[in-house]
Write a protein that holds these residues in place. Structure first.
Motif, PDB file in Angstrom:
ATOM      1  N   UNK A 131       0.817  -1.211   0.000  1.00  0.00           N
ATOM      2  CA  UNK A 131       0.000   0.000   0.000  1.00  0.00           C
ATOM      3  C   UNK A 131       0.850   1.260   0.000  1.00  0.00           C
ATOM      4  N   UNK A 132       1.983   1.220   0.715  1.00  0.00           N
ATOM      5  CA  UNK A 132       2.878   2.380   0.765  1.00  0.00           C
ATOM      6  C   UNK A 132       3.555   2.590  -0.590  1.00  0.00           C
ATOM      7  N   UNK A 133       3.995   1.504  -1.205  1.00  0.00           N
ATOM      8  CA  UNK A 133       4.639   1.609  -2.519  1.00  0.00           C
ATOM      9  C   UNK A 133       3.679   2.202  -3.541  1.00  0.00           C
ATOM     10  N   UNK A 134       2.467   1.667  -3.550  1.00  0.00           N
ATOM     11  CA  UNK A 134       1.473   2.149  -4.510  1.00  0.00           C
ATOM     12  C   UNK A 134       1.111   3.597  -4.216  1.00  0.00           C
ATOM     13  N   UNK A 135       1.010   3.957  -2.932  1.00  0.00           N
ATOM     14  CA  UNK A 135       0.693   5.342  -2.583  1.00  0.00           C
ATOM     15  C   UNK A 135       1.792   6.293  -3.057  1.00  0.00           C
ATOM     16  N   UNK A 136       3.058   5.888  -2.929  1.00  0.00           N
ATOM     17  CA  UNK A 136       4.162   6.730  -3.405  1.00  0.00           C
ATOM     18  C   UNK A 136       4.107   6.895  -4.926  1.00  0.00           C
ATOM     19  N   UNK A 137       3.855   5.806  -5.626  1.00  0.00           N
ATOM     20  CA  UNK A 137       3.708   5.904  -7.082  1.00  0.00           C
ATOM     21  C   UNK A 137       2.547   6.821  -7.423  1.00  0.00           C
ATOM     22  N   UNK A 138       1.478   6.687  -6.654  1.00  0.00           N
ATOM     23  CA  UNK A 138       0.281   7.465  -6.938  1.00  0.00           C
ATOM     24  C   UNK A 138       0.437   8.944  -6.592  1.00  0.00           C
ATOM     25  N   UNK A 139       1.385   9.264  -5.731  1.00  0.00           N
ATOM     26  CA  UNK A 139       1.683  10.667  -5.473  1.00  0.00           C
ATOM     27  C   UNK A 139       2.130  11.343  -6.770  1.00  0.00           C
ATOM     28  N   UNK A 140       2.914  10.606  -7.546  1.00  0.00           N
ATOM     29  CA  UNK A 140       3.342  11.116  -8.850  1.00  0.00           C
ATOM     30  C   UNK A 140       2.138  11.272  -9.779  1.00  0.00           C
ATOM     31  N   UNK A 141       1.250  10.269  -9.779  1.00  0.00           N
ATOM     32  CA  UNK A 141       0.037  10.342 -10.602  1.00  0.00           C
ATOM     33  C   UNK A 141      -0.798  11.559 -10.198  1.00  0.00           C
ATOM     34  N   UNK A 142      -0.920  11.781  -8.880  1.00  0.00           N
ATOM     35  CA  UNK A 142      -1.702  12.918  -8.388  1.00  0.00           C
ATOM     36  C   UNK A 142      -1.083  14.240  -8.827  1.00  0.00           C
ATOM     37  N   UNK A 143       0.243  14.320  -8.781  1.00  0.00           N
ATOM     38  CA  UNK A 143       0.927  15.541  -9.208  1.00  0.00           C
ATOM     39  C   UNK A 143       0.632  15.820 -10.686  1.00  0.00           C
ATOM     40  N   UNK A 144       0.702  14.778 -11.507  1.00  0.00           N
ATOM     41  CA  UNK A 144       0.397  14.936 -12.930  1.00  0.00           C
ATOM     42  C   UNK A 144      -1.065  15.341 -13.120  1.00  0.00           C
ATOM     43  N   UNK A 145      -1.955  14.772 -12.305  1.00  0.00           N
ATOM     44  CA  UNK A 145      -3.383  15.100 -12.436  1.00  0.00           C
ATOM     45  C   UNK A 145      -3.645  16.561 -12.085  1.00  0.00           C
ATOM     46  N   UNK A 146      -2.892  17.118 -11.124  1.00  0.00           N
ATOM     47  CA  UNK A 146      -3.010  18.545 -10.817  1.00  0.00           C
ATOM     48  C   UNK A 146      -2.694  19.376 -12.064  1.00  0.00           C
ATOM     49  N   UNK A 147      -1.642  18.977 -12.770  1.00  0.00           N
ATOM     50  CA  UNK A 147      -1.219  19.736 -13.939  1.00  0.00           C
ATOM     51  C   UNK A 147      -2.201  19.604 -15.100  1.00  0.00           C
ATOM     52  N   UNK A 148      -2.760  18.407 -15.266  1.00  0.00           N
ATOM     53  CA  UNK A 148      -3.600  18.139 -16.432  1.00  0.00           C
ATOM     54  C   UNK A 148      -5.083  18.356 -16.144  1.00  0.00           C
ATOM     55  N   UNK A 149      -5.558  17.885 -14.991  1.00  0.00           N
ATOM     56  CA  UNK A 149      -6.991  17.930 -14.684  1.00  0.00           C
ATOM     57  C   UNK A 149      -7.413  19.181 -13.920  1.00  0.00           C
ATOM     58  N   UNK A 150      -6.468  19.828 -13.239  1.00  0.00           N
ATOM     59  CA  UNK A 150      -6.798  21.008 -12.446  1.00  0.00           C
ATOM     60  C   UNK A 150      -6.759  20.723 -10.954  1.00  0.00           C
ATOM     61  N   UNK A 151      -6.831  21.779 -10.156  1.00  0.00           N
ATOM     62  CA  UNK A 151      -6.659  21.661  -8.702  1.00  0.00           C
ATOM     63  C   UNK A 151      -7.791  20.862  -8.057  1.00  0.00           C
ATOM     64  N   UNK A 152      -9.040  21.182  -8.395  1.00  0.00           N
ATOM     65  CA  UNK A 152     -10.175  20.501  -7.761  1.00  0.00           C
ATOM     66  C   UNK A 152     -10.130  18.995  -8.037  1.00  0.00           C
ATOM     67  N   UNK A 153      -9.971  18.637  -9.320  1.00  0.00           N
ATOM     68  CA  UNK A 153      -9.890  17.224  -9.668  1.00  0.00           C
ATOM     69  C   UNK A 153      -8.632  16.575  -9.093  1.00  0.00           C
ATOM     70  N   UNK A 154      -7.554  17.344  -9.027  1.00  0.00           N
ATOM     71  CA  UNK A 154      -6.320  16.824  -8.441  1.00  0.00           C
ATOM     72  C   UNK A 154      -6.490  16.457  -6.984  1.00  0.00           C
ATOM     73  N   UNK A 155      -7.163  17.326  -6.219  1.00  0.00           N
ATOM     74  CA  UNK A 155      -7.397  17.042  -4.800  1.00  0.00           C
ATOM     75  C   UNK A 155      -8.286  15.819  -4.615  1.00  0.00           C
ATOM     76  N   UNK A 156      -9.334  15.704  -5.429  1.00  0.00           N
ATOM     77  CA  UNK A 156     -10.225  14.551  -5.311  1.00  0.00           C
ATOM     78  C   UNK A 156      -9.574  13.276  -5.842  1.00  0.00           C
ATOM     79  N   UNK A 157      -8.623  13.405  -6.746  1.00  0.00           N
ATOM     80  CA  UNK A 157      -7.837  12.247  -7.161  1.00  0.00           C
ATOM     81  C   UNK A 157      -7.016  11.722  -5.993  1.00  0.00           C
ATOM     82  N   UNK A 158      -6.473  12.633  -5.179  1.00  0.00           N
ATOM     83  CA  UNK A 158      -5.726  12.221  -3.988  1.00  0.00           C
ATOM     84  C   UNK A 158      -6.627  11.455  -3.025  1.00  0.00           C
ATOM     85  N   UNK A 159      -7.865  11.910  -2.856  1.00  0.00           N
ATOM     86  CA  UNK A 159      -8.824  11.191  -2.005  1.00  0.00           C
ATOM     87  C   UNK A 159      -9.049   9.785  -2.552  1.00  0.00           C
TER      88      UNK A 159
END
Length: 196
Positions: free
Chosen positions: A141-169
């Motif tokens: 779960x920790x490994x996947x969460x770390x990988x997903x932190x990168x995914x979330x960062x990319x989603x902030x750039x591409x999808x926007x702040x609101x969608x980026x925050x909910x992607x983190x959730x």
């Protein structure tokens, strides 16, 4: 037969989670999340992006985890890719982003656990997580969460702040589900990968 049915059910639940997350305009965990995010800038369907994103992880799997586990994971990725082609016909609804974030993350997490328990993976970060759990006893779960932190960062750039925050959730919910199942995952998965 039982393992195959468990895998197919896990693929169905995972696909449902991907579809719910996509309908909410969000990204999710792992290679699926990266593929959903990349759809915002690359005009390719999800299933093709999902396969392309998985290629380097399958190379790692073949080298470090053996042919059996790698072929099981490839089978799972192909099944999920096929299911996502038709999943748009299953769901015809608008999903509020906050609700889609939680429900999508829950479904992706449950689907991932079922696939892990069928002695397979969805490719992507889950292959990396299995390798690091086998080699260094690191919580998947920790490994996947770390990988997903990168995914979330990319989603902030591409999808926007609101969608980026909910992607983190979404990612957090998915990671919690996987972490709660880590002992069962370790018992089923680590016995199936090749010793290196």
């Amino acid at each position: 037969m039982r393992r195959l049915l468990l895998n197919l059910f896990g693929c169905f639940v995972l696909t449902a989670g991907i579809e719910v997350t996509g309908l909410a305009g969000l990204a999710t965990s792992g290679a699926a999340g990266m593929s959903l995010t990349l759809m915002g800038i690359i005009e390719l369907p999800f299933y093709l992006l999902f396969i392309f994103v998985n290629i380097p992880f399958f190379i790692l799997s073949l080298i470090k985890l053996g042919k059996g586990y790698s072929l099981n994971s490839l089978y799972t990725v192909i099944i999920v890719s096929i299911m996502t082609i038709f999943s748009g016909q299953w769901f015809h609804m608008e999903i509020p982003t906050a609700i889609g974030s939680v429900i999508g993350g829950l479904l992706v997490g449950i689907g991932a656990v079922l696939i892990f328990l069928s002695q397979s993976s969805m490719g992507g970060a889950t292959i990396l997580a299995v390798y690091l759990q086998k080699r260094y006893r690191i919580d998947p779960g920790i490994v996947i969460f770390c990988f997903d932190t990168f995914v979330a960062f990319i989603s902030f750039l591409i999808l926007g702040v609101h969608q980026g925050l909910l992607t983190i959730v979404n990612i957090f919910v998915c990671s919690v589900v996987i972490s709660l199942s880590k002992q069962a995952i370790a018992k089923k998965t680590l016995n199936t990968v090749s010793e290196t």
